[in-house]
Design an enzyme around this catalytic site. Structure first.
Site, mmCIF file in Angstrom:
data_model
loop_
_atom_site.group_PDB
_atom_site.id
_atom_site.type_symbol
_atom_site.label_atom_id
_atom_site.label_comp_id
_atom_site.label_asym_id
_atom_site.label_seq_id
_atom_site.Cartn_x
_atom_site.Cartn_y
_atom_site.Cartn_z
ATOM 1 N N LYS A 180 0.901 -1.173 0.000
ATOM 2 C CA LYS A 180 0.000 0.000 0.000
ATOM 3 C C LYS A 180 0.929 1.210 0.000
ATOM 4 C CE LYS A 180 -1.739 2.983 2.110
ATOM 5 N NZ LYS A 180 -1.480 4.409 1.773
ATOM 6 N N GLU A 255 9.463 0.334 11.503
ATOM 7 C CA GLU A 255 10.531 1.333 11.359
ATOM 8 C C GLU A 255 9.845 2.686 11.500
ATOM 9 O OE1 GLU A 255 13.626 0.425 10.809
ATOM 10 O OE2 GLU A 255 13.635 -1.449 9.680
ATOM 11 N N CYS A 288 13.880 10.085 8.425
ATOM 12 C CA CYS A 288 13.684 9.518 9.766
ATOM 13 C C CYS A 288 14.973 9.530 10.575
ATOM 14 C CB CYS A 288 13.154 8.099 9.650
ATOM 15 S SG CYS A 288 14.227 7.034 8.668
ATOM 16 N N GLU A 390 9.043 14.741 17.086
ATOM 17 C CA GLU A 390 9.541 14.700 15.719
ATOM 18 C C GLU A 390 8.793 15.724 14.863
ATOM 19 O OE1 GLU A 390 8.511 11.346 13.145
ATOM 20 O OE2 GLU A 390 10.619 11.207 12.596
#
Ligand code: NAD
Length: 493
Positions: A180, A255, A288, A390
């Site tokens: 996806k 992750e 990331c 973040e």
């Protein structure tokens, strides 16, 4: 309704790819380019029905693919890598238009690595060690059995690279895949389907269901026919995926995000430290692994800060297709507003802006894009939102520390633990500090050096599990131990 978009001169089929054929949906969603706000494509908007069909196709294809000899599987994966290399320029052009990352990094770094993902795991498959050992005369035979249908869900910041780094080991292991793609950058996944089919991957082994996270991603992760979920994305989404996976006891690999430190010690090569700090603005900070918390030892802080801000001020912001551009746009309006929210709240809390601190309004008005100026904050409370959460944008914080122990404590003072970067001139100090840092990857006097054989993943809220090399096969396989008794062979043992 047209099922094709022409993006940077490349034809992209905007339908799903299921069971070896293109499948349309009744509805579509708009895919917008962050470079100038243009609608690039109307992409099929899958839901439960399309997910069910894709999982059924992957389930049907599994017995034959999982029994295909490893050499044959490896050959198909190499053929996919050939196809990626052949269409490298097209993939780079489409990805840049779709997610706004620099064209030159797609050409020189990202797309070659996409091909390498397939080559590496094809080769690693053939080197997998099937263990045999004895226990009281009995033979233990340990094998890597393919696990089944694998769901791959990935984000938009490096769409094809992040997807193929999971798709390749899953296929190598003998699994079938339903991916996806991210709805903010869905196009290169569709080109990958064409390339895989041309390379001879049998129908149903690789499937693409386009759509939004809650409409297509959620039913995929909740599907009882899925035997592995590899998810890359944010912590809140991972929590939803984890809950869905728990219902079927489906193993997950997560992750997730990061808030990684760049620790600059007083014996560091200052030029190198500045280079590494400036590198954290790459991909507009939408990385990331980015070391967004810059921690500098007090005695060199003034010199470092002056040189760093000066260098960061010189980064050229503009169209990511231009060679001179160092920083492009943010992925889109929603994310732009989110990043700006973090910046404005930090300013309201009294943080000092050393650079940026605002959108690039001039460029946005001229282009219709979503550009945000490289931003550096200092004078921040260590418990403030801008230090702890973040942002995933071109926003770095600069803090100082006194002793080595204080620096290490600040580096580890985070809920995340994806990576850490250390700059020091002393090998002894490097050994001592790396041993104390809590992170899946620690870089010393370098950044972003990644070997596909190395374990990759994060501690704390940065994820669950490790992928890379044998660790990937560990996740995508059901490892089995068969124990053979020494006798009982009916006379023909
Ligand atoms: P996100 O979590 O919003 O979306 C990631 C993917 O999940 C998308 O494809 C989305 O459609 C899908 N999704 C959304 N809701 C879902 C649901 N309920 N069920 C199943 N799937 C769903 O993340 P994002 O904004 O696309 O990406 C940014 C995040 O990804 C950041 O936190 C970043 O740090 C992280 N990231 C991590 C790594 C890594 O390797 N650790 C790499 C790149 C990005």
């Amino acid at each position: 309704m047209s099922h094709t978009a022409v993006v940077s001169g490349v034809e992209v089929d905007t339908r799903h790819w299921i069971g070896g054929e293109r499948v349309a949906s009744a509805e579509t969603f708009d895919d917008v380019s962050p470079i100038d706000g243009t609608v690039l494509a109307q992409v099929a908007r899958g839901r439960q029905a399309e997910v069910d069909r894709a999982v059924a196709a992957a389930t049907a294809a599994f017995p034959a693919w999982s029994r295909t000899a490893p050499e044959e599987r490896a050959a198909v994966l190499h053929a996919i890598a050939d196809g990626i290399e052949k269409r490298l320029e097209e993939l780079a052009q489409v990805e840049t238009r779709d997610n706004g990352s620099l064209l030159r990094s797609h050409r020189r770094g990202v797309m070659p690595r996409v091909a390498m993902n397939f080559r590496f795991f094809a080769d690693h498959l053939l080197r997998l060690h099937h263990d045999d050992f004895e226990t009281r005369g009995h033979r233990n035979h340990v094998t890597w059995d393919p696990a089944g249908v694998t769901a791959v869900i990935t984000p938009w910041n490096a769409p094809l690279m992040l997807a193929t780094w999971r798709i390749a080991p899953a296929l190598a292991a003998g699994n079938t895949v339903v991916v996806k793609p991210p709805e903010w950058a869905p196009l290169t996944a569709s080109l990958l389907a064409d390339i895989a089919a041309e390379a001879g991957l049998p129908a149903g082994v690789f499937n693409v269901v386009q759509g939004l996270g809650v409409e297509a991603g959620a039913p995929l992760t909740a599907h009882p026919g899925v035997r592995r979920i590899s998810f890359t994305g944010s912590v809140p989404t991972a929590q939803a995926v984890g809950a869905a996976a728990a219902a079927n006891v489906t193993p997950v690999s997560f992750e997730l995000g990061g808030k990684s430190p760049l620790l600059v010690m007083d014996d560091a090569d200052l030029d190198l430290a500045v280079d590494l700090a400036v590198e954290q603005f790459d991909n507009s900070g939408q990385v990331c692994l980015a070391a967004v918390r810059i921690l500098v030892q007090e005695s060199i802080a003034d010199r470092f800060t002056e040189a760093f801000v000066e260098r960061a001020r010189g980064i050229v912001q503009g169209d990511p297709r231009e060679e001179a551009t160092g920083i492009g746009p943010l992925i889109g309006r929603t994310h732009f507003d989110r990043v700006d929210g973090f910046v404005q709240r930090a300013k309201a809390e009294g943080a000092t802006v050393l650079l940026g601190g605002e959108p690039n309004t001039e460029l946005n008005e001229a282009t219709g894009g979503t550009y945000y100026r490289p931003t550096i904050f200092t004078g921040i409370d260590p418990t403030s939102e801008i230090v702890c959460h973040e942002v995933f944008g071109p926003v770095l914080t600069l803090q100082t520390f006194g002793t080595e122990d204080e620096g290490v404590a600040m580096a580890n003072d985070t809920d995340y633990g994806l990576a850490a970067t250390l700059v020091t001139g002393s090998r002894e100090r490097a050994e001592r500090i790396t041993a104390q840092l809590s992170a899946g990857t620690v870089w010393v006097n370098c950044f972003f050096v990644r070997d596909l054989a190395a374990p990759f993943g994060g501690n704390g809220r940065s994820g669950i599990g490790r992928e890379g090399g044998t660790w990937s096969f560990d996740f995508y396989c059901d490892v089995k131990n068969s124990v053979f008794a020494p006798g009982g062979w009916n006379g023909n043992g």
